[in-house]
Design an enzyme around this catalytic site. Sequence first.
Site, short mmCIF file in Angstrom:
data_model
loop_
_atom_site.label_atom_id
_atom_site.label_comp_id
_atom_site.label_asym_id
_atom_site.label_seq_id
_atom_site.Cartn_x
_atom_site.Cartn_y
_atom_site.Cartn_z
N ALA A 1 0.83 -1.20 0.00
CA ALA A 1 0.00 0.00 0.00
C ALA A 1 0.87 1.26 0.00
O ALA A 1 0.64 2.19 -0.79
CB ALA A 1 -0.93 -0.02 1.21
N HIS B 1 -7.46 -3.62 3.40
CA HIS B 1 -8.38 -4.63 3.92
C HIS B 1 -9.83 -4.15 3.90
O HIS B 1 -10.29 -3.53 2.95
CB HIS B 1 -7.96 -5.07 5.33
CG HIS B 1 -6.57 -5.59 5.44
ND1 HIS B 1 -6.01 -6.40 4.47
CD2 HIS B 1 -5.62 -5.43 6.39
CE1 HIS B 1 -4.78 -6.71 4.84
NE2 HIS B 1 -4.52 -6.14 5.99
#
EC number: 4.1.99.29
Length: 274
Positions: free
Chosen positions: A104, A146
């Site tokens: 990320a 997530h």
Amino acid sequence: MKIAYSPCPNDTFVFHALTHGLVPGAPEFDVTFADVDVTNTAALDGRFDLVKVSYAALPWLMDQYELLPCGGALGRGCGPLLLTLTAGGIDGKTVAVPGERTTAYLLMRLWAEQSGQRPAEIVVVPFHEIMPGVAAGRFDAGLVIHEARFTYPRYGLSQLVDLGEWWESDTGSPIPLGAILAKRGVVDPRAATEWIRASVRHAWALPADSRDYVLAHAQEMEQAVVDQHISLYVNEFTEDLGPAGYAAVRELLNRSEKAGLTPGIAVGLDDLAR
């Protein structure tokens, strides 16, 4: 055999059968639960035989571990999001991120280089603290992963950029998020691949078997979010990276090395082809 993966629903769903004696021929496992930002650095000392890490961490780990073609998280429409409370970019701002070696954060850095955004400060915090921190004004922006894809509107936050969407548009490749590594000289990668694939197939065929295990580790997620999480992150690439998956990994590592964001990997990028 020592294995480490996160308590997130996709990992517990994938590895339930393997770690509960439901895969014929597989050994017994000693399981460590840890968020991927922890395993990215904890794996450096070689304490795990099988370990889930970020693809962005591979340059520091491939001398000790081999990338397996299954069990990880790679796909489309599943990338990290950069969130803010108020309008505006991240230039000169404080940004909370879930780990310095997460995919990320690497995607955010690649995007920032291309878009000319220069954050003033990067703060590493546990991912579950990022959205509350941005909502409370502790950070100007937050990089989330997530299940936050499904829950960020509850915090009154807005999406500045979907980094997965940017990556797919810019490269045409799926998003390489989490990888499964096997320790060199300790684990037979062919055998481990078969164990993990059998575990994935068991999970798909008999999802009720893992439900209690998944929910027990899901950090109070409601069932609907758990189901969305699994359906998004456990996909055809979880069973087999295939040519498109390996190409995506090479693209990520090539770009990051060229930009000076990560070192080259010890085994060479060509060795990631299958």
